[in-house]
Structure formats: structure tokens, C-alpha cells
Design a protein around this motif. Structure first.
Motif, mmCIF file in Angstrom:
data_model
loop_
_atom_site.group_PDB
_atom_site.id
_atom_site.type_symbol
_atom_site.label_atom_id
_atom_site.label_comp_id
_atom_site.label_asym_id
_atom_site.label_seq_id
_atom_site.Cartn_x
_atom_site.Cartn_y
_atom_site.Cartn_z
ATOM 1 N N ILE A 189 0.843 -1.206 0.000
ATOM 2 C CA ILE A 189 0.000 0.000 0.000
ATOM 3 C C ILE A 189 0.874 1.250 0.000
ATOM 4 O O ILE A 189 0.652 2.184 -0.773
ATOM 5 C CB ILE A 189 -0.943 0.019 1.226
ATOM 6 N N ARG A 190 1.866 1.295 0.872
ATOM 7 C CA ARG A 190 2.748 2.478 0.937
ATOM 8 C C ARG A 190 3.494 2.671 -0.379
ATOM 9 O O ARG A 190 3.695 3.794 -0.833
ATOM 10 C CB ARG A 190 3.709 2.368 2.108
ATOM 11 N N GLY A 191 3.889 1.581 -1.007
ATOM 12 C CA GLY A 191 4.548 1.668 -2.311
ATOM 13 C C GLY A 191 3.626 2.244 -3.363
ATOM 14 O O GLY A 191 4.031 3.106 -4.159
ATOM 15 N N PHE A 214 -4.259 20.032 3.905
ATOM 16 C CA PHE A 214 -4.482 18.659 3.462
ATOM 17 C C PHE A 214 -3.674 18.348 2.217
ATOM 18 O O PHE A 214 -3.354 19.249 1.434
ATOM 19 C CB PHE A 214 -5.970 18.439 3.116
ATOM 20 N N THR A 215 -3.388 17.056 2.030
ATOM 21 C CA THR A 215 -2.885 16.541 0.760
ATOM 22 C C THR A 215 -3.766 15.364 0.354
ATOM 23 O O THR A 215 -4.426 14.743 1.194
ATOM 24 C CB THR A 215 -1.411 16.088 0.831
ATOM 25 N N ILE A 216 -3.745 15.085 -0.933
ATOM 26 C CA ILE A 216 -4.586 14.035 -1.515
ATOM 27 C C ILE A 216 -3.699 13.102 -2.329
ATOM 28 O O ILE A 216 -2.882 13.558 -3.132
ATOM 29 C CB ILE A 216 -5.643 14.648 -2.466
ATOM 30 N N LYS A 217 -3.885 11.799 -2.112
ATOM 31 C CA LYS A 217 -3.265 10.791 -2.963
ATOM 32 C C LYS A 217 -4.368 9.853 -3.417
ATOM 33 O O LYS A 217 -5.282 9.541 -2.648
ATOM 34 C CB LYS A 217 -2.192 10.003 -2.214
ATOM 35 N N MET A 218 -4.283 9.420 -4.672
ATOM 36 C CA MET A 218 -5.292 8.525 -5.225
ATOM 37 C C MET A 218 -4.605 7.292 -5.810
ATOM 38 O O MET A 218 -3.622 7.419 -6.526
ATOM 39 C CB MET A 218 -6.098 9.252 -6.303
ATOM 40 N N ILE A 219 -5.139 6.124 -5.472
ATOM 41 C CA ILE A 219 -4.594 4.852 -5.945
ATOM 42 C C ILE A 219 -5.675 4.142 -6.748
ATOM 43 O O ILE A 219 -6.764 3.877 -6.235
ATOM 44 C CB ILE A 219 -4.169 3.948 -4.770
ATOM 45 N N GLY A 220 -5.374 3.831 -7.995
ATOM 46 C CA GLY A 220 -6.322 3.106 -8.835
ATOM 47 C C GLY A 220 -6.388 1.633 -8.463
ATOM 48 O O GLY A 220 -5.373 1.034 -8.107
ATOM 49 N N LEU A 221 -7.590 1.070 -8.537
ATOM 50 C CA LEU A 221 -7.755 -0.361 -8.279
ATOM 51 C C LEU A 221 -7.011 -1.170 -9.341
ATOM 52 O O LEU A 221 -6.303 -2.125 -9.027
ATOM 53 C CB LEU A 221 -9.236 -0.733 -8.264
#
Length: 164
Positions: A39-41, A124-131
Motif C-alpha cells: 500500500i505504501r509503495g 491537506f494533501t490528496i493521494k489517489m490509488i487506482g484499483l
């Protein structure tokens, strides 16, 4: 002699059970650590945006005439990580149209606590991870593991550990 034999059998059975239990616990610990690294990667290999940068990207992409907008084309399924750097708190969510879900949190239609903190000046910061390409088979699995990785249920904004 029969009493000693029974005692040895019982002690051996207890030893075997404890060995199996320790092995299972060790395996689970290693599996959780592997998932957290995964997840962190994934999160470290994605773009990190401020809400203002997110809005700029989103507004520009909805304005183009004659060609499909980026936001409509790239509104992908995945999870997002909202990090309140002022309070060192996380919120993790999921969406089939992730850009819409992120937008909702910063316009008062998502998590009320996140919005209140944002509205009153927290950074705030935003990170998005695609499925797709994440290695997870469902949004629920990806979200649950991301919530666990960032501790957003135990010490963040999430009120649940995620969907089952």
C-alpha cells in the motif's frame, strides 16, 4: 506408567498446538507487513495534490470544448488518502469515480469532520490509488488495507474499518 504416558501425550499435543498457533500468527504478521509495504509503495508512486491543485486540475479538465475532458475520462475506480498535515490525521475512502468522491469531501458533501477541518484552515494533501494494477481484487479489499496501513480508523477520520 500409564499416567506418565498420558502426560507425555498431553504435553506433546499442547506443544504441537502452540507451535502451529505461533506459526499462524507469524505468517499473519508477515502478510500484514507485506500488504502495508505494498500500500505504501502504491501511495508513494502516485501524485500528491493539495485540494487547491486538485480543484485546478478538475476545473480545467471540465472546461474543454470539442474534446472529452480529462476528469470524465480519468474518473477511475480506486481509493484516496486524505492527509491532514496540520493534525497528522488520515481519511481513506473509495469510489468507482474517485475524482467525484475526493471533490465531495472538500465541498461539504463527504466526511463532515474532514470538511470542517479543511474549511477552518487545516492543510491537506490528496493521494489517489487506482484499483487497476494495484494487486487487489476489489475496492473493499484495497480500502480496508489502506485504512489499516494509515491507521485512519484507530487515530484518524474513518469511523469504520472499511466495507467487507
Amino acid at each position: 506408567m500409564d499416567g506418565w504416558l498420558i502426560a507425555i501425550i498431553v504435553i506433546t499435543a499442547i506443544f504441537i498446538c502452540l507451535t502451529v498457533l505461533i506459526s499462524i500468527l507469524h505468517y499473519r504478521h508477515k502478510q500484514k507487513a507485506r500488504i502495508k509495504r505494498q500500500i505504501r509503495g502504491l501511495a508513494n508512486n502516485t501524485l500528491e495534490l493539495t485540494p487547491e491543485e486538485f480543484f485546478t486540475m478538475r476545473n480545467k479538465s471540465f472546461g474543454g470544448k470539442g474534446s472529452p475532458s480529462y476528469a470524465l475520462q480519468m474518473n477511475f475506480a480506486g481509493v484516496y488518502i486524505l492527509f491532514n498535515s496540520t493534525q497528522n490525521k488520515y481519511y481513506v475512502g473509495q469510489g468507482k469515480e474517485i475524482l467525484n468522491r475526493v471533490n465531495a469531501h472538500f465541498t461539504g458533501k463527504g466526511n463532515g469532520d474532514v470538511y470542517a477541518d479543511y474549511k477552518y484552515g487545516d492543510k491537506f494533501t490528496i493521494k489517489m490509488i487506482g484499483l487497476k494494477g494495484s494487486g487487489f481484487s476489489s475496492l473493499n479489499d484495497l480500502e480496508r488495507n489502506t485504512i489499516l496501513t494509515y491507521g485512519s480508523f484507530s487515530s484518524g477520520y474513518n469511523k469504520t474499518r472499511g466495507n467487507k
